[in-house]
Design a protein around this motif. Sequence first.
Motif, PDB file in Angstrom:
ATOM      1  N   VAL A 164       9.406  19.991  18.054  1.00  0.00           N
ATOM      2  CA  VAL A 164       8.760  20.448  16.827  1.00  0.00           C
ATOM      3  C   VAL A 164       7.383  19.804  16.722  1.00  0.00           C
ATOM      4  CG1 VAL A 164      10.891  20.863  15.520  1.00  0.00           C
ATOM      5  CG2 VAL A 164       9.825  18.605  15.470  1.00  0.00           C
ATOM      6  N   ARG A 165       6.554  20.435  15.893  1.00  0.00           N
ATOM      7  CA  ARG A 165       5.237  19.886  15.566  1.00  0.00           C
ATOM      8  C   ARG A 165       5.165  19.781  14.049  1.00  0.00           C
ATOM      9  NH1 ARG A 165       0.255  19.489  18.113  1.00  0.00           N
ATOM     10  NH2 ARG A 165      -1.582  19.530  16.736  1.00  0.00           N
ATOM     11  N   ILE A 166       4.845  18.583  13.560  1.00  0.00           N
ATOM     12  CA  ILE A 166       4.768  18.312  12.128  1.00  0.00           C
ATOM     13  C   ILE A 166       3.319  18.015  11.799  1.00  0.00           C
ATOM     14  CG2 ILE A 166       5.688  16.900  10.249  1.00  0.00           C
ATOM     15  CD1 ILE A 166       7.918  16.053  12.296  1.00  0.00           C
ATOM     16  N   ALA A 167       2.741  18.787  10.877  1.00  0.00           N
ATOM     17  CA  ALA A 167       1.312  18.654  10.623  1.00  0.00           C
ATOM     18  C   ALA A 167       1.019  18.649   9.130  1.00  0.00           C
ATOM     19  CB  ALA A 167       0.548  19.796  11.294  1.00  0.00           C
ATOM     20  N   GLY A 168      -0.020  17.905   8.777  1.00  0.00           N
ATOM     21  CA  GLY A 168      -0.454  17.849   7.385  1.00  0.00           C
ATOM     22  C   GLY A 168      -1.320  16.624   7.158  1.00  0.00           C
ATOM     23  N   PRO A 169      -1.902  16.477   5.989  1.00  0.00           N
ATOM     24  CA  PRO A 169      -2.653  15.258   5.662  1.00  0.00           C
ATOM     25  C   PRO A 169      -1.760  14.020   5.762  1.00  0.00           C
ATOM     26  CG  PRO A 169      -3.072  16.990   4.050  1.00  0.00           C
ATOM     27  CD  PRO A 169      -1.928  17.463   4.897  1.00  0.00           C
ATOM     28  N   ALA A 170      -2.372  12.890   6.053  1.00  0.00           N
ATOM     29  CA  ALA A 170      -1.597  11.657   6.234  1.00  0.00           C
ATOM     30  C   ALA A 170      -0.745  11.329   5.020  1.00  0.00           C
ATOM     31  CB  ALA A 170      -2.537  10.494   6.557  1.00  0.00           C
ATOM     32  N   GLY A 171      -1.276  11.554   3.825  1.00  0.00           N
ATOM     33  CA  GLY A 171      -0.491  11.274   2.622  1.00  0.00           C
ATOM     34  C   GLY A 171       0.748  12.141   2.527  1.00  0.00           C
ATOM     35  N   GLU A 172       0.617  13.403   2.921  1.00  0.00           N
ATOM     36  CA  GLU A 172       1.771  14.302   2.899  1.00  0.00           C
ATOM     37  C   GLU A 172       2.784  13.925   3.972  1.00  0.00           C
ATOM     38  OE1 GLU A 172       2.117  16.602   0.391  1.00  0.00           O
ATOM     39  OE2 GLU A 172       0.359  15.437  -0.242  1.00  0.00           O
ATOM     40  N   LEU A 173       2.302  13.480   5.112  1.00  0.00           N
ATOM     41  CA  LEU A 173       3.216  13.008   6.164  1.00  0.00           C
ATOM     42  C   LEU A 173       3.966  11.763   5.702  1.00  0.00           C
ATOM     43  CD1 LEU A 173       0.919  13.509   9.285  1.00  0.00           C
ATOM     44  CD2 LEU A 173       2.932  14.872   8.682  1.00  0.00           C
ATOM     45  N   ALA A 174       3.297  10.914   4.915  1.00  0.00           N
ATOM     46  CA  ALA A 174       3.979   9.739   4.369  1.00  0.00           C
ATOM     47  C   ALA A 174       5.110  10.167   3.443  1.00  0.00           C
ATOM     48  CB  ALA A 174       2.983   8.858   3.617  1.00  0.00           C
ATOM     49  N   VAL A 175       4.834  11.113   2.554  1.00  0.00           N
ATOM     50  CA  VAL A 175       5.868  11.607   1.649  1.00  0.00           C
ATOM     51  C   VAL A 175       7.030  12.186   2.458  1.00  0.00           C
ATOM     52  CG1 VAL A 175       6.368  13.316  -0.144  1.00  0.00           C
ATOM     53  CG2 VAL A 175       4.221  12.029  -0.220  1.00  0.00           C
TER      54      VAL A 175
ATOM     55  N   THR B  11       0.824  -1.206   0.000  1.00  0.00           N
ATOM     56  CA  THR B  11       0.000   0.000   0.000  1.00  0.00           C
ATOM     57  C   THR B  11       0.861   1.260   0.000  1.00  0.00           C
ATOM     58  OG1 THR B  11      -1.849  -1.112   1.096  1.00  0.00           O
ATOM     59  CG2 THR B  11      -1.783   1.292   1.216  1.00  0.00           C
ATOM     60  N   LEU B  12       1.762   1.375   0.975  1.00  0.00           N
ATOM     61  CA  LEU B  12       2.608   2.568   1.024  1.00  0.00           C
ATOM     62  C   LEU B  12       3.671   2.541  -0.068  1.00  0.00           C
ATOM     63  CD1 LEU B  12       3.289   3.642   4.717  1.00  0.00           C
ATOM     64  CD2 LEU B  12       1.953   4.789   2.967  1.00  0.00           C
ATOM     65  N   GLU B  13       4.171   1.365  -0.397  1.00  0.00           N
ATOM     66  CA  GLU B  13       5.187   1.259  -1.448  1.00  0.00           C
ATOM     67  C   GLU B  13       4.689   1.889  -2.747  1.00  0.00           C
ATOM     68  OE1 GLU B  13       8.910  -0.180  -3.154  1.00  0.00           O
ATOM     69  OE2 GLU B  13       8.227  -0.083  -1.064  1.00  0.00           O
ATOM     70  N   PHE B  14       3.476   1.532  -3.138  1.00  0.00           N
ATOM     71  CA  PHE B  14       2.960   2.048  -4.402  1.00  0.00           C
ATOM     72  C   PHE B  14       2.443   3.469  -4.276  1.00  0.00           C
ATOM     73  CE2 PHE B  14       3.319  -2.365  -5.591  1.00  0.00           C
ATOM     74  CZ  PHE B  14       3.757  -2.257  -6.902  1.00  0.00           C
ATOM     75  N   PHE B  15       1.932   3.839  -3.121  1.00  0.00           N
ATOM     76  CA  PHE B  15       1.530   5.231  -2.924  1.00  0.00           C
ATOM     77  C   PHE B  15       2.736   6.150  -3.059  1.00  0.00           C
ATOM     78  CE2 PHE B  15       1.288   8.885  -0.055  1.00  0.00           C
ATOM     79  CZ  PHE B  15       0.220   9.564  -0.634  1.00  0.00           C
ATOM     80  N   ILE B  16       3.824   5.823  -2.369  1.00  0.00           N
ATOM     81  CA  ILE B  16       5.020   6.677  -2.401  1.00  0.00           C
ATOM     82  C   ILE B  16       5.595   6.741  -3.813  1.00  0.00           C
ATOM     83  CG2 ILE B  16       7.420   6.874  -1.630  1.00  0.00           C
ATOM     84  CD1 ILE B  16       5.412   7.812   0.447  1.00  0.00           C
ATOM     85  N   HIS B  17       5.712   5.615  -4.485  1.00  0.00           N
ATOM     86  CA  HIS B  17       6.305   5.638  -5.816  1.00  0.00           C
ATOM     87  C   HIS B  17       5.369   6.279  -6.847  1.00  0.00           C
ATOM     88  CE1 HIS B  17       9.994   3.892  -4.665  1.00  0.00           C
ATOM     89  NE2 HIS B  17       9.522   2.683  -4.391  1.00  0.00           N
ATOM     90  N   HIS B  18       4.075   6.160  -6.638  1.00  0.00           N
ATOM     91  CA  HIS B  18       3.130   6.909  -7.476  1.00  0.00           C
ATOM     92  C   HIS B  18       3.402   8.409  -7.336  1.00  0.00           C
ATOM     93  CE1 HIS B  18      -1.418   7.710  -8.458  1.00  0.00           C
ATOM     94  NE2 HIS B  18      -0.615   8.215  -9.380  1.00  0.00           N
ATOM     95  N   GLU B  19       3.587   8.855  -6.099  1.00  0.00           N
ATOM     96  CA  GLU B  19       3.888  10.273  -5.869  1.00  0.00           C
ATOM     97  C   GLU B  19       5.283  10.639  -6.385  1.00  0.00           C
ATOM     98  OE1 GLU B  19       1.651  12.497  -4.880  1.00  0.00           O
ATOM     99  OE2 GLU B  19       0.224  10.835  -4.871  1.00  0.00           O
ATOM    100  N   ASP B  20       6.214   9.698  -6.370  1.00  0.00           N
ATOM    101  CA  ASP B  20       7.553   9.966  -6.924  1.00  0.00           C
ATOM    102  C   ASP B  20       7.472  10.384  -8.386  1.00  0.00           C
ATOM    103  OD1 ASP B  20       9.094   9.477  -4.657  1.00  0.00           O
ATOM    104  OD2 ASP B  20       9.349   7.353  -5.110  1.00  0.00           O
ATOM    105  N   VAL B  21       6.544   9.785  -9.115  1.00  0.00           N
ATOM    106  CA  VAL B  21       6.382  10.140 -10.522  1.00  0.00           C
ATOM    107  C   VAL B  21       5.539  11.407 -10.657  1.00  0.00           C
ATOM    108  CG1 VAL B  21       5.573   9.349 -12.779  1.00  0.00           C
ATOM    109  CG2 VAL B  21       6.628   7.717 -11.194  1.00  0.00           C
TER     110      VAL B  21
END
Length: 208
Positions: free
Chosen positions: A167-178, A100-110
């Motif tokens: 620090v505080r890191i905030a954003g949508p879950a997909g952006e946090l994954a990236v 799931t994350l493997e393909f999400f991240i590489h999809h975003e890589d492109v």
Amino acid sequence: MTNHARRERALLADLLLAEGPDAPTLCEGWTTRDLAAHLVVRERRPDASAGVMIKPLAGYAEKVRLARAALPYERLVAELRTPPSWGPLTNPVVDPLANTLEFFIHHEDVRRAGPSWEPRALPPDFEATIWRNVKLIARVSLRRLGVAATVAPTGLPPVSFGSPEQVRIAGPAGELAVFFFGRQRAARVTVEGDPAVVERLRTAKLGV
């Protein structure tokens, strides 16, 4: 239940064909052909894919990847689109966990390697699935760096890793994954707190 891994695989395969074999990606030094070859070897050649984690095998892994990359591009993408039904990473039990994350991240890589892009609006259940996995990566990365942080996914409860908070890191879950998979410059997140720690996080080698 939606098979997010299968959906991201299909979307990535479509995008790879649309972009062609020589398009850039966020994986340093890799074109779309290189990325496709990596993913196919990961699933179809476990003897070589171990080289990603085991340094003495890295040379062998790269040799196998380059051989795969030499295939006609359309065939390479077809192999990615239709993986072995019962492979160690592609069987129905393991597929959602491993891919799931493997393909999400590489999809975003492109997607994010081009001159213009916007974050996708992800379904809430997909955001929740991503966040469950990102929490583990965030914990390991922050502990390795010795950073105490609160990570706040949009619409989900924040989680604190260590104290006192630096620090505080905030954003949508997909952006946090990236972000936590080492693509900080391409992640639409906010990082607030100690300026030195913020800079360290933005330039650190994150991910696995």
